[in-house]
Design a protein around this motif. Sequence first.
Motif, mmCIF file in Angstrom:
data_model
loop_
_atom_site.group_PDB
_atom_site.id
_atom_site.type_symbol
_atom_site.label_atom_id
_atom_site.label_comp_id
_atom_site.label_asym_id
_atom_site.label_seq_id
_atom_site.Cartn_x
_atom_site.Cartn_y
_atom_site.Cartn_z
ATOM 1 N N LYS A 9 3.665 -9.765 -9.091
ATOM 2 C CA LYS A 9 4.123 -8.497 -8.537
ATOM 3 C C LYS A 9 3.707 -7.330 -9.440
ATOM 4 N N TYR A 33 -7.583 -9.030 4.388
ATOM 5 C CA TYR A 33 -7.967 -7.688 3.932
ATOM 6 C C TYR A 33 -7.351 -7.378 2.571
ATOM 7 N N TYR A 35 -6.319 -3.808 0.526
ATOM 8 C CA TYR A 35 -6.191 -2.368 0.529
ATOM 9 C C TYR A 35 -5.695 -1.901 -0.839
ATOM 10 N N GLN A 37 -3.538 1.294 -2.516
ATOM 11 C CA GLN A 37 -2.640 2.387 -2.171
ATOM 12 C C GLN A 37 -2.408 3.257 -3.394
ATOM 13 N N GLY A 42 -2.509 7.302 1.304
ATOM 14 C CA GLY A 42 -2.460 6.244 2.289
ATOM 15 C C GLY A 42 -3.108 4.984 1.762
ATOM 16 N N LEU A 43 -3.644 4.185 2.666
ATOM 17 C CA LEU A 43 -4.276 2.925 2.306
ATOM 18 C C LEU A 43 -5.783 3.021 2.483
ATOM 19 N N PHE A 88 -1.582 0.320 -6.624
ATOM 20 C CA PHE A 88 -0.820 -0.702 -5.912
ATOM 21 C C PHE A 88 -1.777 -1.367 -4.921
ATOM 22 N N LEU A 90 -2.573 -4.099 -1.909
ATOM 23 C CA LEU A 90 -1.943 -4.793 -0.792
ATOM 24 C C LEU A 90 -2.934 -5.706 -0.099
ATOM 25 N N LEU A 102 -1.635 -6.074 11.675
ATOM 26 C CA LEU A 102 -1.764 -6.570 10.314
ATOM 27 C C LEU A 102 -0.406 -7.044 9.798
ATOM 28 N N PHE A 104 1.361 -7.813 6.106
ATOM 29 C CA PHE A 104 1.114 -7.476 4.717
ATOM 30 C C PHE A 104 1.931 -8.345 3.768
ATOM 31 N N GLY A 105 1.354 -8.555 2.571
ATOM 32 C CA GLY A 105 2.125 -9.084 1.467
ATOM 33 C C GLY A 105 2.926 -7.969 0.820
ATOM 34 N N ASN A 106 3.670 -8.313 -0.229
ATOM 35 C CA ASN A 106 4.514 -7.324 -0.902
ATOM 36 C C ASN A 106 3.813 -6.561 -2.013
#
Lengths: 113, 114
Positions: A9, A33, A35, A37, A42-43, A88, A90, A102, A104-106
């Motif tokens: 994390k 994917y 991404y 952030q 945004g992403l 960050f 993702l 989509l 997403f993971g955390n």
Amino acid sequence: DGGITQSPKYLFRKEGQNVTLSCEQNLNHDAMYWYRQDPGQGLRLIYYSQIVNDFQKGDIAEGYSVSREKKESFPLTVTSAQKNPTAFYLCASRFEGDVSPLHFGNGTRLTVT
Amino acid sequence: GDSVTQMEGPVTLSEEAFLTINCTYTATGYPSLFWYVQYPGEGLQLLLKATKADDKGSNKGFEATYRKETTSFHLEKGSVQVSDSAVYFCALRGAKTSYDKVIFGPGTSLSVIP
């Protein structure tokens, strides 16, 4: 329960070191994917993969690399060539299909000093 | 190219107030439209979606209508709660993208105070 697992994390690295972020999914999704952030932006898409052993660059691929050796896994390596790696990150996945959303993971928060 | 514009906030509301977060898009053809929500320290979750003009997506009291004539997909909720405090992202998947790409707006931060 099915989902996407990102680990760790929180991640801390020294400048000049490569670091690999893990992403595993048990949703049987075809596409995965990565991404990035940043606050207020945004992403932004780094890389994506629609099938095993194939992946494509997104909008900000420079300084990153990926592999897709298994359907369930899509690790991202942040190399020393990435000029501003602190962010960050993702990971997401989805079924193929026009309206599939989509999942997403955390996320992994990477800090490079 | 395809793009999404949304009010950036932050937005601060009192509990039970009415919420509107504006979202407009630019795209060729008929994209699919989405709203995602991100709670602190977590990834994004799908909130609702619409796939064609005049469709209304709804979930957990939130609604958004796909307006082709105004290229908009505004998010609304009649009475917000403290638990709605989060960042909201408008997104589109273009109808004619050359690859499987979802484009996100910058996100709108919402804080609901008791």
